[in-house]
Design a protein around this motif. Structure first.
Motif, PDB file in Angstrom:
ATOM      1  N   VAL A 125      -0.747  -5.202 -10.314  1.00  0.00           N
ATOM      2  CA  VAL A 125      -0.974  -4.613  -8.993  1.00  0.00           C
ATOM      3  C   VAL A 125      -0.509  -3.168  -9.023  1.00  0.00           C
ATOM      4  O   VAL A 125       0.602  -2.876  -9.459  1.00  0.00           O
ATOM      5  CB  VAL A 125      -0.194  -5.393  -7.909  1.00  0.00           C
ATOM      6  N   ALA A 126      -1.352  -2.273  -8.593  1.00  0.00           N
ATOM      7  CA  ALA A 126      -0.992  -0.855  -8.591  1.00  0.00           C
ATOM      8  C   ALA A 126      -1.729  -0.147  -7.461  1.00  0.00           C
ATOM      9  O   ALA A 126      -2.766  -0.612  -6.984  1.00  0.00           O
ATOM     10  CB  ALA A 126      -1.333  -0.201  -9.923  1.00  0.00           C
ATOM     11  N   VAL A 154      -4.618  -1.074   9.727  1.00  0.00           N
ATOM     12  CA  VAL A 154      -3.560  -0.924  10.723  1.00  0.00           C
ATOM     13  C   VAL A 154      -2.463  -0.005  10.192  1.00  0.00           C
ATOM     14  O   VAL A 154      -1.440   0.182  10.840  1.00  0.00           O
ATOM     15  CB  VAL A 154      -2.954  -2.288  11.121  1.00  0.00           C
ATOM     16  N   SER A 156      -0.825   3.642   8.646  1.00  0.00           N
ATOM     17  CA  SER A 156      -0.953   5.056   9.001  1.00  0.00           C
ATOM     18  C   SER A 156      -1.791   5.794   7.955  1.00  0.00           C
ATOM     19  O   SER A 156      -2.590   6.655   8.300  1.00  0.00           O
ATOM     20  CB  SER A 156       0.425   5.702   9.141  1.00  0.00           C
ATOM     21  N   GLY A 202      -2.130  -5.199   7.004  1.00  0.00           N
ATOM     22  CA  GLY A 202      -0.713  -5.177   7.340  1.00  0.00           C
ATOM     23  C   GLY A 202       0.175  -6.055   6.482  1.00  0.00           C
ATOM     24  O   GLY A 202       1.386  -6.116   6.708  1.00  0.00           O
ATOM     25  N   ARG A 204       2.209  -7.397   3.044  1.00  0.00           N
ATOM     26  CA  ARG A 204       2.954  -6.765   1.953  1.00  0.00           C
ATOM     27  C   ARG A 204       2.459  -7.334   0.627  1.00  0.00           C
ATOM     28  O   ARG A 204       2.488  -8.553   0.426  1.00  0.00           O
ATOM     29  CB  ARG A 204       4.447  -7.012   2.139  1.00  0.00           C
ATOM     30  N   ARG A 206       2.663  -7.322  -3.567  1.00  0.00           N
ATOM     31  CA  ARG A 206       3.584  -6.988  -4.658  1.00  0.00           C
ATOM     32  C   ARG A 206       3.047  -7.435  -6.009  1.00  0.00           C
ATOM     33  O   ARG A 206       2.139  -8.255  -6.098  1.00  0.00           O
ATOM     34  CB  ARG A 206       4.957  -7.617  -4.406  1.00  0.00           C
TER      35      ARG A 206
ATOM     36  N   PRO B  83       1.475   3.884  -9.558  1.00  0.00           N
ATOM     37  CA  PRO B  83       2.669   3.098  -9.219  1.00  0.00           C
ATOM     38  C   PRO B  83       2.337   1.761  -8.578  1.00  0.00           C
ATOM     39  O   PRO B  83       1.223   1.529  -8.105  1.00  0.00           O
ATOM     40  CB  PRO B  83       3.367   4.002  -8.191  1.00  0.00           C
ATOM     41  N   GLU B  84       3.342   0.892  -8.557  1.00  0.00           N
ATOM     42  CA  GLU B  84       3.209  -0.363  -7.811  1.00  0.00           C
ATOM     43  C   GLU B  84       3.317  -0.051  -6.323  1.00  0.00           C
ATOM     44  O   GLU B  84       4.080   0.824  -5.933  1.00  0.00           O
ATOM     45  CB  GLU B  84       4.358  -1.313  -8.156  1.00  0.00           C
ATOM     46  N   PRO B  85       2.609  -0.786  -5.493  1.00  0.00           N
ATOM     47  CA  PRO B  85       2.794  -0.585  -4.061  1.00  0.00           C
ATOM     48  C   PRO B  85       4.107  -1.219  -3.602  1.00  0.00           C
ATOM     49  O   PRO B  85       4.531  -2.240  -4.146  1.00  0.00           O
ATOM     50  CB  PRO B  85       1.596  -1.333  -3.456  1.00  0.00           C
ATOM     51  N   ASP B  86       4.716  -0.615  -2.621  1.00  0.00           N
ATOM     52  CA  ASP B  86       5.960  -1.170  -2.057  1.00  0.00           C
ATOM     53  C   ASP B  86       5.959  -0.889  -0.561  1.00  0.00           C
ATOM     54  O   ASP B  86       6.845  -0.211  -0.040  1.00  0.00           O
ATOM     55  CB  ASP B  86       7.173  -0.546  -2.738  1.00  0.00           C
ATOM     56  N   TYR B  87       4.960  -1.385   0.117  1.00  0.00           N
ATOM     57  CA  TYR B  87       4.803  -1.193   1.543  1.00  0.00           C
ATOM     58  C   TYR B  87       5.270  -2.436   2.290  1.00  0.00           C
ATOM     59  O   TYR B  87       5.051  -3.556   1.834  1.00  0.00           O
ATOM     60  CB  TYR B  87       3.338  -0.924   1.887  1.00  0.00           C
ATOM     61  N   PRO B  88       5.885  -2.238   3.453  1.00  0.00           N
ATOM     62  CA  PRO B  88       6.338  -3.407   4.210  1.00  0.00           C
ATOM     63  C   PRO B  88       5.183  -4.083   4.925  1.00  0.00           C
ATOM     64  O   PRO B  88       4.091  -3.518   5.061  1.00  0.00           O
ATOM     65  CB  PRO B  88       7.302  -2.777   5.222  1.00  0.00           C
ATOM     66  N   ASN B  89       5.448  -5.273   5.388  1.00  0.00           N
ATOM     67  CA  ASN B  89       4.522  -5.954   6.284  1.00  0.00           C
ATOM     68  C   ASN B  89       4.608  -5.271   7.644  1.00  0.00           C
ATOM     69  O   ASN B  89       5.685  -5.085   8.185  1.00  0.00           O
ATOM     70  CB  ASN B  89       4.916  -7.430   6.396  1.00  0.00           C
ATOM     71  N   VAL B  90       3.457  -4.885   8.179  1.00  0.00           N
ATOM     72  CA  VAL B  90       3.455  -4.189   9.470  1.00  0.00           C
ATOM     73  C   VAL B  90       2.635  -4.938  10.509  1.00  0.00           C
ATOM     74  O   VAL B  90       2.261  -4.380  11.544  1.00  0.00           O
ATOM     75  CB  VAL B  90       2.915  -2.741   9.335  1.00  0.00           C
ATOM     76  N   ARG B  91       2.370  -6.188  10.275  1.00  0.00           N
ATOM     77  CA  ARG B  91       1.594  -6.942  11.239  1.00  0.00           C
ATOM     78  C   ARG B  91       2.430  -7.210  12.489  1.00  0.00           C
ATOM     79  O   ARG B  91       3.588  -7.584  12.414  1.00  0.00           O
ATOM     80  CB  ARG B  91       1.129  -8.257  10.636  1.00  0.00           C
ATOM     81  N   SER B  95       2.455   0.356  13.481  1.00  0.00           N
ATOM     82  CA  SER B  95       2.239   0.706  12.087  1.00  0.00           C
ATOM     83  C   SER B  95       2.477   2.176  11.803  1.00  0.00           C
ATOM     84  O   SER B  95       2.691   2.565  10.677  1.00  0.00           O
ATOM     85  CB  SER B  95       0.817   0.341  11.681  1.00  0.00           C
ATOM     86  N   SER B  96       2.488   3.031  12.808  1.00  0.00           N
ATOM     87  CA  SER B  96       2.523   4.468  12.535  1.00  0.00           C
ATOM     88  C   SER B  96       3.836   4.928  11.945  1.00  0.00           C
ATOM     89  O   SER B  96       3.935   5.970  11.340  1.00  0.00           O
ATOM     90  CB  SER B  96       2.261   5.241  13.819  1.00  0.00           C
ATOM     91  N   HIS B  98       5.651   3.450   9.575  1.00  0.00           N
ATOM     92  CA  HIS B  98       6.002   2.931   8.264  1.00  0.00           C
ATOM     93  C   HIS B  98       5.528   3.852   7.162  1.00  0.00           C
ATOM     94  O   HIS B  98       4.359   4.204   7.102  1.00  0.00           O
ATOM     95  CB  HIS B  98       5.416   1.541   8.072  1.00  0.00           C
TER      96      HIS B  98
END
Lengths: 245, 102
Positions: A125-126, A154, A156, A202, A204, A206, B83-91, B95-96, B98
């Motif tokens: 995953v990237a 959803v 930004s 929305g 997450r 990983r 890079p690997e994604p590292d975004y939080p859950n925003v459901r 969302s603006s 994050h």
């Protein structure tokens, strides 16, 4: 692990499918497995597993998967028809040639989920927007690709694009449902569509990271299963001929 | 779409194989400038006002390297592995607010 349902995608002959299901009996009860079948109608008729669906869609049956932008949307949609009545927390999607090597495979994935607090996890995953990724560059040449994400996102930053290897992934049920029911208005290769859609809805997403080295696109790991298990592999891909024995 | 004759297709495939072999054997060794991880050997050639990169096996992102000493003479273009994604859950949240983790 009654919390997990497994969606197995295969196209092989009934005797191969039977061998595969017997192998999977050590991982999960057969009642918790859904067979998504992309092979012939004749072979489908020969299957005995009760939870199954024939996936006879040109979206799945591509020859050049990347250039034709193969989609697993029909697979996810068919699986969801079964899953919506299932009392489970997680969905494990996996191709026939992605073979688990440990019996507590699902427990390990759930532990990973709990540690990472994620909703979707996969291999390789990237984030590939702005990168040299051939898949990304090909998709972004079509303006409708980014417009699709702008429409549904959803987040930004609506231009984030993720990639995730297609052979196996682990989902919370809610994320699987959302992706299964999301209409692909633009043709998008599954390795980009699944993780990017999950991200923009929305969730997450990983990367399994240390397990990536055991999941590749080329080769056949059939003769190395024991050594890879000892090395710490949870699963390996590809193992094209294991069920043919 | 025209696919050409089998001979033409074969020649094209051979040429592609040769170029990639040269690139990955003798090309410039790129390194992820953030982590030091090897990216691999590539051949970089000018083409139509752009730079064509042959031989990449990983997805990389370009960026110009900050320079502590102001100079107009030269700039460095570095690369890092996607890079690997590292975004939080925003459901179910706003969302603006994050932002991704580095």
């Amino acid at each position: 692990m009654s919390e997990v349902r497994t969606v197995l995608l295969t196209h092989q002959a009934p005797e191969c499918v039977d061998r595969m299901l017997r192998y999977w009996d050590r991982i999960t009860p057969r009642s918790k497995v859904f067979l998504a079948f992309g092979g012939s109608k004749q072979h489908f008729a020969g299957l005995s597993h009760p939870h199954r669906a024939l996936i006879d869609s040109p979206l799945l049956k591509t020859r050049d998967h990347q250039r034709e932008k193969q989609s697993y949307a029909p697979v996810f949609q068919a699986a969801w028809e079964w899953l919506k009545s299932q009392d489970c927390s997680y969905v494990h999607f996996i191709e026939y040639d992605h073979v688990p090597l440990v019996e507590d495979f699902h427990r390990r994935m759930i532990c990973f989920f709990e540690q990472e607090k994620c909703d979707v996890a996969g291999f390789h995953v990237a984030r590939i927007d702005g990168s040299s990724s051939a898949h990304y560059l090909h998709h972004v040449a079509d303006p409708s690709f980014l417009r699709f994400w702008e429409k549904i996102s959803v987040r930004s930053d609506k231009h984030v694009v993720l990639t995730m290897f297609g052979s196996g992934s682990f989902w919370c049920k809610e994320a699987f449902e959302e992706i299964a029911n999301l209409r692909e208005e633009v043709r998008i290769y599954l390795e980009l569509f699944q993780p990017t859609a999950a991200h923009h809805l929305g969730f997450r997403v990983r990367n399994f990271r240390e397990q990536n080295r055991y999941v590749r696109n080329l080769g056949d790991y059939k003769d190395q299963l024991d050594s890879l298990r000892r090395e710490g592999a949870w699963s390996v891909h590809p193992v094209k001929t294991l069920w043919n024995l | 779409m025209q696919y050409g004759t089998p001979a033409a297709k074969g020649a094209k495939k051979l040429a592609r194989t040769c170029v990639l072999w040269v690139a990955r054997t003798f090309g410039a060794q790129l390194i992820d400038h953030r982590t030091g991880e090897p990216i691999g050997r590539v051949l970089i050639l000018p083409r139509n006002g752009k730079l064509a990169i042959f031989g990449l096996k990983k997805s990389i992102r370009p960026e110009f390297v900050p320079q502590a000493r102001l100079t107009y003479a030269w700039q460095e273009l570095a690369f890092s592995i996607a890079p690997e994604p590292d975004y939080p859950n925003v459901r179910g949240t706003d969302s603006s607010s994050h932002a991704p983790s580095p």
